[in-house]
Every structure is written in structure tokens, then in C-alpha cells.
Design a protein around this motif. Structure first.
Motif, mmCIF file in Angstrom:
data_model
loop_
_atom_site.group_PDB
_atom_site.id
_atom_site.type_symbol
_atom_site.label_atom_id
_atom_site.label_comp_id
_atom_site.label_asym_id
_atom_site.label_seq_id
_atom_site.Cartn_x
_atom_site.Cartn_y
_atom_site.Cartn_z
ATOM 1 N N ASP A 63 0.882 -1.163 0.000
ATOM 2 C CA ASP A 63 0.000 0.000 0.000
ATOM 3 C C ASP A 63 0.914 1.205 0.000
ATOM 4 O O ASP A 63 1.500 1.564 1.023
ATOM 5 C CB ASP A 63 -0.901 -0.008 1.226
ATOM 6 C CG ASP A 63 -1.906 1.140 1.214
ATOM 7 O OD1 ASP A 63 -1.856 1.970 0.277
ATOM 8 O OD2 ASP A 63 -2.754 1.208 2.128
ATOM 9 N N GLY A 64 1.104 1.798 -1.160
ATOM 10 C CA GLY A 64 2.136 2.820 -1.298
ATOM 11 C C GLY A 64 3.494 2.166 -1.140
ATOM 12 O O GLY A 64 3.826 1.212 -1.845
ATOM 13 N N ASP A 65 4.279 2.669 -0.194
ATOM 14 C CA ASP A 65 5.598 2.085 0.061
ATOM 15 C C ASP A 65 5.574 1.035 1.171
ATOM 16 O O ASP A 65 6.611 0.435 1.475
ATOM 17 C CB ASP A 65 6.587 3.195 0.466
ATOM 18 C CG ASP A 65 6.855 4.160 -0.680
ATOM 19 O OD1 ASP A 65 6.778 3.732 -1.848
ATOM 20 O OD2 ASP A 65 7.144 5.340 -0.396
ATOM 21 N N ALA A 66 4.423 0.794 1.773
ATOM 22 C CA ALA A 66 4.332 -0.105 2.924
ATOM 23 C C ALA A 66 3.983 -1.516 2.476
ATOM 24 O O ALA A 66 2.987 -1.731 1.767
ATOM 25 C CB ALA A 66 3.284 0.399 3.902
ATOM 26 N N LEU A 67 4.794 -2.496 2.895
ATOM 27 C CA LEU A 67 4.504 -3.905 2.652
ATOM 28 C C LEU A 67 3.412 -4.337 3.631
ATOM 29 O O LEU A 67 3.596 -4.259 4.851
ATOM 30 C CB LEU A 67 5.755 -4.752 2.850
ATOM 31 C CG LEU A 67 5.610 -6.260 2.693
ATOM 32 C CD1 LEU A 67 5.229 -6.623 1.264
ATOM 33 C CD2 LEU A 67 6.899 -6.978 3.104
ATOM 34 N N VAL A 68 2.263 -4.806 3.108
ATOM 35 C CA VAL A 68 1.126 -5.120 3.982
ATOM 36 C C VAL A 68 0.778 -6.611 3.999
ATOM 37 O O VAL A 68 0.025 -7.055 4.878
ATOM 38 C CB VAL A 68 -0.116 -4.295 3.591
ATOM 39 C CG1 VAL A 68 0.174 -2.809 3.750
ATOM 40 C CG2 VAL A 68 -0.593 -4.613 2.184
ATOM 41 N N ALA A 69 1.310 -7.380 3.057
ATOM 42 C CA ALA A 69 1.055 -8.827 3.054
ATOM 43 C C ALA A 69 2.134 -9.500 2.233
ATOM 44 O O ALA A 69 2.679 -8.911 1.285
ATOM 45 C CB ALA A 69 -0.329 -9.139 2.485
ATOM 46 N N MET A 70 2.437 -10.757 2.578
ATOM 47 C CA MET A 70 3.458 -11.489 1.840
ATOM 48 C C MET A 70 3.248 -12.989 1.993
ATOM 49 O O MET A 70 2.530 -13.456 2.878
ATOM 50 C CB MET A 70 4.868 -11.115 2.304
ATOM 51 C CG MET A 70 5.186 -11.497 3.735
ATOM 52 S SD MET A 70 6.930 -11.206 4.174
ATOM 53 C CE MET A 70 7.712 -12.595 3.331
ATOM 54 N N ALA A 71 3.880 -13.734 1.106
ATOM 55 C CA ALA A 71 3.950 -15.195 1.176
ATOM 56 C C ALA A 71 5.065 -15.616 0.234
ATOM 57 O O ALA A 71 5.447 -14.868 -0.674
ATOM 58 C CB ALA A 71 2.627 -15.845 0.771
ATOM 59 N N GLY A 72 5.614 -16.807 0.460
ATOM 60 C CA GLY A 72 6.701 -17.225 -0.410
ATOM 61 C C GLY A 72 7.034 -18.693 -0.290
ATOM 62 O O GLY A 72 6.279 -19.483 0.294
ATOM 63 N N GLU A 73 8.179 -19.064 -0.855
ATOM 64 C CA GLU A 73 8.657 -20.437 -0.913
ATOM 65 C C GLU A 73 9.792 -20.615 0.101
ATOM 66 O O GLU A 73 10.713 -19.814 0.154
ATOM 67 C CB GLU A 73 9.194 -20.757 -2.305
ATOM 68 C CG GLU A 73 8.191 -20.555 -3.423
ATOM 69 C CD GLU A 73 8.814 -20.719 -4.798
ATOM 70 O OE1 GLU A 73 8.084 -20.600 -5.798
ATOM 71 O OE2 GLU A 73 10.047 -20.951 -4.883
ATOM 72 N N ARG A 74 9.726 -21.719 0.856
ATOM 73 C CA ARG A 74 10.784 -21.972 1.838
ATOM 74 C C ARG A 74 11.475 -23.298 1.514
ATOM 75 O O ARG A 74 12.342 -23.354 0.650
ATOM 76 C CB ARG A 74 10.229 -21.941 3.269
ATOM 77 C CG ARG A 74 11.314 -22.016 4.347
ATOM 78 C CD ARG A 74 10.777 -21.740 5.736
ATOM 79 N NE ARG A 74 9.803 -22.731 6.171
ATOM 80 C CZ ARG A 74 9.131 -22.657 7.331
ATOM 81 N NH1 ARG A 74 9.318 -21.622 8.140
ATOM 82 N NH2 ARG A 74 8.276 -23.592 7.675
#
Length: 259
Positions: free
Chosen positions: A145-156
């Protein structure tokens, strides 16, 4: 499909060992029958063996005196001199064809420049272990949201034919918008594009998340424990750990869990 290979479900039975002696060997340090991720990548470690035959001495050497590690699928208590810091239940789940993947136009791939924002979001949401170099293990996607990271997910973790979806988290102020599900589907799209199958881990006590994963199309393949251990403080005499190949032979995850 680049990186695709035969799926090995048996690799999930000792998933950390399978990852670190297979597709993620470049992140490994190994002593004999024990292996760990490099300390700034992930806190996970593994052994060969079985009940009464685990390679505890090798694990002590690879962790170092007083070092800590997280083990999956080792139910028995460690020998004298070890400290058990925590021992929660763990559920392992694998995606079926019912879990639909989908690209997410609002997400972008996270890179080294995003690590401070990633660590800040992790610190605020506590989805599980995430360190300075965890981002190197696979593709991580974020929504801003703009420059703010508000959600994430990835590979481990990655084993032959399967890749783990992990670090699924959403800023509390942005929960309830489906961001976590959208990111999971987007991560899965990248995994399946390689001809691999998504899987994940959840704390056994996190029944709302497990039910949600089941609703999305995951099935439970194992119920076990993960142990957070501290090695004996007295050094075990042997050569230091070497990289593998050089040895002598809404809420998806609640705070503090291992997703």
C-alpha cells in the motif's frame, strides 16, 4: 518446466534433511549424519536415523556448543545435556488439484532491497522463523500500500517435486481482504509452473488455519512435532561443519508458529 523433477513424497518424512541434501544443498552445513541451514538463512536442522538411532552427536557438532536448532519429525526427547526450549505439534499438508493457483496482479517479487520491510512485517505478525537471508530460499511475493509492505507469502523448503508455501502473513490493519489467500494462490502458480506441488506446515493447535487450508484444497499428510532445541554447552570434539558435499564422506499462522 525449469526445475521440474519426479515428485518424491517420501522426502517429506524427513523434509529438512531432504531439502538440505537435495535442492537446497547450497544453503547447508553438514557434519556426518546431521545437517543445518546456514545460520542466517533458517534455524532448521535435521538428522539421519530413527527412534533410538538419531545422530545426536553429529547434530551437536553442526549446531555448535549451546547452539539452537528446530527439528521436524523427531518425536523422542534428546539425550542428557540438551535443552528442549519448545515442543509444539506440527501438521504437514500437501495441495491437491482442488487448490486453485492464480496469478496476483497486485503482488510483486520481493528482493534484497525489501528485506527491512519484510523483517518489519514478520516482526509485527510472527508467522514463524524468518531471517536475513530466508528470502534467498525461493520466490517471495508482497502486496504494498504505497511504500508499505502489507502482506506477503513465499517459498521456503524445497524437496524433489514439492515446494513449501511459507511466511504467509498480513498486517493486522489489512486482514479480512483475502490478501493471504490471493498470495498463496500466486505462490502456488509459480511452484506449479515448475511442475512441482505446493505443501505447507502449520502448528497442530492452529485449527482455524488447518480448516481453512482444507477448505482451499490441502490434505494432511502427517501429524508430528517440531522441537526447538539447544545443544549441550560442552563442545563435542570433531572437525567443524562443512558445506554439503565437502564433509568426510486471516489468521493463517498465529504468532510464533512455524509457517
Amino acid at each position: 518446466m525449469a526445475g521440474a523433477g519426479p515428485r518424491d513424497d517420501a522426502a517429506l518424512h524427513n523434509v529438512i534433511w531432504s531439502a538440505l541434501t537435495g535442492p537446497q544443498a547450497r544453503f547447508a552445513e553438514r557434519v556426518g549424519r546431521a545437517v543445518r541451514y546456514q545460520a542466517d538463512v533458517a534455524p532448521f536442522a535435521a538428522m539421519l536415523g530413527g527412534p533410538g538411532e538419531w545422530a545426536w552427536d553429529d547434530l551437536a557438532r553442526v549446531l555448535g556448543p549451546g547452539g539452537t536448532g528446530v527439528l521436524f519429525f523427531v518425536d523422542e526427547a534428546p539425550p542428557a545435556g540438551w535443552r528442549v526450549l519448545d515442543r509444539p505439534g506440527l501438521v504437514q499438508m500437501v495441495a491437491t488439484d482442488a487448490f486453485a493457483d492464480a496469478r496476483e496482479p497486485e503482488a510483486r517479487v520481493l528482493g534484497p532491497a525489501d528485506v527491512p520491510a519484510v523483517l518489519d512485517l514478520i516482526d509485527r505478525t510472527r508467522p514463524g522463523p524468518y531471517l536475513e537471508r530466508t528470502i534467498e530460499l525461493g520466490a517471495y511475493l508482497g502486496i504494498f500500500d504505497g511504500d508499505a509492505l502489507v502482506a506477503m507469502a513465499g517459498e521456503r523448503m524445497r524437496v524433489p517435486g514439492l515446494t513449501e508455501i511459507s511466511a504467509v502473513c498480513t498486517d493486522p490493519a489489512y486482514q479480512g481482504r483475502g490478501l493471504a489467500t490471493r498470495l498463496m494462490r500466486a505462490v502456488a502458480a509459480g511452484i506449479r509452473a515448475r511442475g512441482e506441488t505446493p505443501f505447507l506446515h502449520a502448528a497442530a493447535t492452529n485449527t482455524p488455519a488447518i480448516r481453512l487450508y482444507e477448505h482451499l484444497g490441502f490434505v494432511t499428510t502427517a501429524v508430528t512435532v517440531f522441537q526447538i532445541l539447544q545443544a549441550p554447552t560442552v563442545p563435542v570434539s570433531r572437525a567443524p561443519a562443512l558445506p554439503v558435499g565437502e564433509d568426510e564422506d486471516e489468521p493463517f499462522v498465529r504468532r510464533g508458529e512455524c509457517g
